[in-house]
Design a protein around this motif. Structure first.
Motif, PDB file in Angstrom:
ATOM      1  N   GLY A  64      88.371 -32.657  26.386  1.00  0.00           N
ATOM      2  CA  GLY A  64      87.171 -33.068  25.664  1.00  0.00           C
ATOM      3  C   GLY A  64      86.931 -34.551  25.873  1.00  0.00           C
ATOM      4  N   PRO A  65      85.782 -35.044  25.413  1.00  0.00           N
ATOM      5  CA  PRO A  65      85.468 -36.467  25.610  1.00  0.00           C
ATOM      6  C   PRO A  65      86.437 -37.410  24.887  1.00  0.00           C
ATOM      7  N   LEU A  66      87.129 -36.896  23.890  1.00  0.00           N
ATOM      8  CA  LEU A  66      88.089 -37.764  23.181  1.00  0.00           C
ATOM      9  C   LEU A  66      89.522 -37.554  23.669  1.00  0.00           C
ATOM     10  N   THR A  67      89.729 -36.590  24.585  1.00  0.00           N
ATOM     11  CA  THR A  67      91.061 -36.393  25.153  1.00  0.00           C
ATOM     12  C   THR A  67      91.438 -37.636  25.968  1.00  0.00           C
ATOM     13  N   GLY A  68      92.601 -38.146  25.710  1.00  0.00           N
ATOM     14  CA  GLY A  68      93.076 -39.321  26.438  1.00  0.00           C
ATOM     15  C   GLY A  68      92.561 -40.638  25.875  1.00  0.00           C
ATOM     16  N   SER A  69      91.756 -40.552  24.810  1.00  0.00           N
ATOM     17  CA  SER A  69      91.236 -41.779  24.193  1.00  0.00           C
ATOM     18  C   SER A  69      92.193 -42.256  23.115  1.00  0.00           C
ATOM     19  N   GLY A  74      94.093 -37.323  20.087  1.00  0.00           N
ATOM     20  CA  GLY A  74      93.235 -37.061  21.245  1.00  0.00           C
ATOM     21  C   GLY A  74      94.002 -36.689  22.505  1.00  0.00           C
ATOM     22  N   GLY A  75      94.759 -35.625  22.445  1.00  0.00           N
ATOM     23  CA  GLY A  75      95.506 -35.213  23.630  1.00  0.00           C
ATOM     24  C   GLY A  75      95.309 -33.760  23.980  1.00  0.00           C
ATOM     25  N   ARG A  76      94.300 -33.131  23.393  1.00  0.00           N
ATOM     26  CA  ARG A  76      94.260 -31.674  23.510  1.00  0.00           C
ATOM     27  C   ARG A  76      93.348 -31.199  24.641  1.00  0.00           C
ATOM     28  N   TYR A  77      93.679 -30.020  25.127  1.00  0.00           N
ATOM     29  CA  TYR A  77      92.840 -29.378  26.137  1.00  0.00           C
ATOM     30  C   TYR A  77      92.663 -27.916  25.766  1.00  0.00           C
ATOM     31  N   MET A  78      91.740 -27.254  26.457  1.00  0.00           N
ATOM     32  CA  MET A  78      91.383 -25.880  26.131  1.00  0.00           C
ATOM     33  C   MET A  78      91.363 -25.043  27.396  1.00  0.00           C
ATOM     34  N   VAL A  79      91.882 -23.833  27.304  1.00  0.00           N
ATOM     35  CA  VAL A  79      91.801 -22.887  28.414  1.00  0.00           C
ATOM     36  C   VAL A  79      90.745 -21.843  28.065  1.00  0.00           C
ATOM     37  N   GLY A  96     100.368 -31.629  23.195  1.00  0.00           N
ATOM     38  CA  GLY A  96     101.293 -32.231  24.156  1.00  0.00           C
ATOM     39  C   GLY A  96     100.646 -33.401  24.868  1.00  0.00           C
ATOM     40  N   PHE A  97     100.932 -33.543  26.162  1.00  0.00           N
ATOM     41  CA  PHE A  97     100.486 -34.717  26.910  1.00  0.00           C
ATOM     42  C   PHE A  97      99.701 -34.372  28.177  1.00  0.00           C
ATOM     43  N   TRP A  98      99.723 -33.111  28.570  1.00  0.00           N
ATOM     44  CA  TRP A  98      99.123 -32.718  29.840  1.00  0.00           C
ATOM     45  C   TRP A  98      97.622 -33.018  29.891  1.00  0.00           C
ATOM     46  N   GLY A  99      96.917 -32.711  28.819  1.00  0.00           N
ATOM     47  CA  GLY A  99      95.463 -32.897  28.810  1.00  0.00           C
ATOM     48  C   GLY A  99      95.074 -34.342  29.062  1.00  0.00           C
ATOM     49  N   ALA A 100      95.736 -35.242  28.380  1.00  0.00           N
ATOM     50  CA  ALA A 100      95.428 -36.668  28.560  1.00  0.00           C
ATOM     51  C   ALA A 100      95.740 -37.110  29.997  1.00  0.00           C
ATOM     52  N   GLU A 101      96.783 -36.524  30.582  1.00  0.00           N
ATOM     53  CA  GLU A 101      97.162 -36.891  31.945  1.00  0.00           C
ATOM     54  C   GLU A 101      96.079 -36.450  32.940  1.00  0.00           C
ATOM     55  N   LEU A 102      95.546 -35.254  32.751  1.00  0.00           N
ATOM     56  CA  LEU A 102      94.476 -34.765  33.633  1.00  0.00           C
ATOM     57  C   LEU A 102      93.273 -35.703  33.557  1.00  0.00           C
ATOM     58  N   LYS A 103      92.965 -36.103  32.348  1.00  0.00           N
ATOM     59  CA  LYS A 103      91.813 -36.989  32.153  1.00  0.00           C
ATOM     60  C   LYS A 103      92.052 -38.331  32.836  1.00  0.00           C
TER      61      LYS A 103
END
Lengths: 598, 74
Positions: A64-69, A74-79, A96-103
């Protein structure tokens, strides 16, 4: 544009083609991101009638736009994909941390298409994106796969998202795991990944994410953090005892489903509570990316250690199976993490099998393992392993309770909605939460609108759980706001301390938007209707807005809520009206036009 | 009258998990909280015989009372 990376990946595993595409930022803001934006792409690009495990289905992994912010949690992602378990749209969330890393690698999301002809994984290192051979990892458990990938890719700072053997074997309860222990757990999304011969996605990003309006961002994030730190739930209850502090509250309220919902009070629940977990097995707290709450538990029993178990897991393997052995629950949870299984559906399916056996509907000769009897700690551990391996009778369990109960001639014993197993609340004693469970777009789920907050916990205000008054309105607001939070890339637990205005402020400051609270909630409504339309076109219509017969027709037999059933038929018409749908539960043309998704 | 009191989460620290207590007839939940030295504002969830009640609620003989600080999960 800040907030969004502005680029997404389209990876076709059949052809090996990797494309980087520009994100239409106006479109992005309309659907916010994460769950909303990924649902938009799924509805645009995938035929709702697609067989979920066919290469034509797509798997979208979205931040999301706040992932990694800097926004708290703000570290979440969705499948997002079409679920092989329920046949509905699936959107499974993980921390976890994966979503922020992708961003940070520069991508908002990945659209995965087709099917590789052999096991593969995707390696993302900032601009470099490759499809690599995964032959050596196929068949391995989640922990070992993660360690090997980090070793082989030579970057310990990378983050690993992977399926376990359950996903490879196409278990309809398979999760997608990241950072070893965090799960996009529900709806069988791991089977879709497995069907594409995709074992893992390794992400490493070194980019810096800057908010659109720096000073405003500092101010609104500071304000949100202050509220989270001053809120007793997010600053004390959750950090101290984890999610399973809820065990005793729900049990004492008489709505703690026991023995596959045959009872609603578990006399020895406290032996499996968050208090007991903290006293005996807790090693340390765990926090996801940018999380000030740290509700995660790292627990240890003998040689078995890892994150969890969470509240829902303690219930599904505990009271649901009549088990008060917390050590066995921790071990079963560990198998779920290692095989990549949804802990709610896995435990609930074992509970269903126990009732089928209790009623003499399964030939004992078929049970090639410990007796499936309520109360057996040995059974929950070993049958989870066999489910992960799809071994013997475990292969039947691996397809979930709806198919299992149907096969043995007692479909009513699957405590599921739209074939997704219900979580840890007996909705006969919580009318609003039951309405939201029946109408959830992904089936029996508690995180599409957590009415437990007002009906039991008293947040933001206390509602009578047995009353029907106003519940349709509450359900709609909670469902819409939840869609917003999921799409922003934040954790739902922030909502114990924050309100819609706080989410609006963070979104506006970080993504450079000027939305009103009303327009943000309208985006949630838009996402809800988009999901509903996908389901309708997939053949999952209003007739599936229902609850298991037991919850509608069999009053709770004992305990504090004795005598109550769920009154869904009285609530549904009001809910449909509140949603702006017709009396049959179909979104009207006017409603879709108003939401600009006609 | 005799009531069964169950304390949870941080309320157990320095107190007890579960205990039968004798209270004067006519006692309210608020009276019980005062006896336990739990501030009413801290007792966020109070359940008597399975139903959520407020501090003014009058207790009866054999009531089962569960008292929680502010907590949530899911």
């Amino acid at each position: 544009m800040a907030g969004y990376a502005g680029t997404f990946l389209r990876i076709n595993l059949s052809t090996g083609q990797i494309d980087k595409e520009s994100l239409d930022l106006e479109l992005a803001a309309k659907f916010i991101g994460g769950r909303g934006l990924a649902s938009y792409f799924l509805t645009q690009e995938v035929d709702p009638d697609v067989e979920p495990l066919d290469p034509a289905n797509k798997l979208i992994v979205a931040t999301g736009p706040l992932t990694g912010s800097r926004a708290p949690t703000g570290g979440r992602y969705m499948v997002v994909t079409k679920s092989p378990l329920s046949g509905t749209i699936a959107s499974s969330n993980s921390g976890g941390f994966w979503g922020a890393e992708l961003k940070r690698a520069g991508y908002d999301f990945i659209i995965i298409e087709g099917k590789s002809d052999k096991p593969c994984y995707i390696h993302i290192n900032d601009d470099t994106v490759e499809i690599r051979d995964a032959g050596k990892y196929w068949g391995k458990l989640v922990g070992e796969t993660t360690d090997l990938l980090l070793e082989d890719t030579g970057d310990p700072k990378a983050r690993v998202l992977t399926i376990g053997p359950a996903g490879e074997k196409l278990s309809l309860l398979a999760a997608i795991m990241n950072d070893k222990y965090r799960a996009a757990g529900r709806s069988g999304v791991g089977a879709v990944m497995g069907s594409k011969n995709l074992k893992a996605i390794v992400a490493r990003g070194t980019g810096k994410l800057k908010p659109a309006r720096e000073d405003e961002c500092k101010s609104v994030v500071k304000n949100a953090l202050k509220k989270i730190r001053e809120n007793d739930v997010t600053s004390k209850g959750l950090p101290t005892y984890g999610t399973s502090v809820l065990v005793n509250v729900i049990n004492e309220s008489g709505i703690y489903p026991t023995n596959n919902f045959q009872e609603s009070y578990f006399p020895t629940a406290d032996k499996t509570s968050g208090e007991t977990l903290a006293e005996k097995y807790l090693v340390r707290n765990v926090a996801c990316f940018a999380c000030p709450i740290a509700c995660g538990r790292y627990s240890k029993v003998g040689e078995v250690e890892g994150e969890g178990p969470e509240y829902e897991t303690i219930w599904s393997y505990g009271a649901s199976c009549g088990v008060d052995d917390l050590e066995a629950i921790i071990k079963a949870n560990n198998w779920c993490n290692e095989y990549g299984l949804d802990t709610i559906s896995a435990g609930a399916t074992i509970a269903c099998a126990m009732e089928l056996c209790q009623k003499g509907l399964v030939d004992p000769d078929e049970i090639d393992g410990p007796a499936l009897e309520f109360g057996s700690g040995e059974a929950i551990v070993e049958w989870t392993r066999k489910m992960g391996e799809s071994e013997g009778f475990g292969a039947k369990l691996a397809l979930g309770s709806a198919r299992l109960a149907e096969q043995y001639g007692a479909p009513e014993l699957s405590m599921s909605v739209k074939k997704l197993e219900l979580p840890a609340y007996d909705v006969r004693g919580i009318q609003g939460h039951g309405l939201q469970s029946a109408t959830s777009n992904r089936g029996g789920c508690h995180v599409r609108g957590y009415l437990i907050a007002p009906e039991i916990i008293g947040l933001p205000e206390k509602l009578d759980p047995l009353s029907l008054e106003g519940k349709a309105v509450w359900v709609k607001i909670f469902q819409d706001l939840t869609a917003v939070i999921d799409s922003l890339g934040l954790c739902l637990f922030t909502s114990f301390a924050l309100g819609a205005d706080d989410y609006r402020d963070m979104f506006n400051a970080i993504a450079g938007q000027d939305l009103t609270t009303e327009s943000l909630l309208q985006a949630g409504d838009r996402i809800w209707n988009l999901e509903r339309m996908f389901n309708l076109n997939a053949g999952v219509g209003p007739e599936q807005d229902k609850l298991p017969r037991r919850l509608l027709a069999e009053p709770i037999s004992s305990g504090p809520c004795k005598g109550h059933v769920h009154r869904l038929p009285e609530l549904l018409p009001e809910y449909y009206k509140e949603r702006g749908w017709d009396e049959k539960g179909l979104p009207t043309e006017e409603k879709l036009a108003q939401l600009e998704i006609a | 009258m005799v009531v069964e009191v169950r304390l949870f989460a941080s309320f157990r620290e320095g107190r007890f998990k579960e205990k039968e207590l004798e209270l004067p007839e006519g006692s309210s939940l608020g009276d019980l909280l005062a006896q336990l030295e739990i501030a009413q504002k801290d007792a966020k969830i109070t359940i008597v015989n399975g139903s959520a009640v407020s501090a003014e609620h009058k207790l009866s003989d054999h009531d089962v009372i569960a008292i929680f600080p502010p907590i949530a999960g899911g």
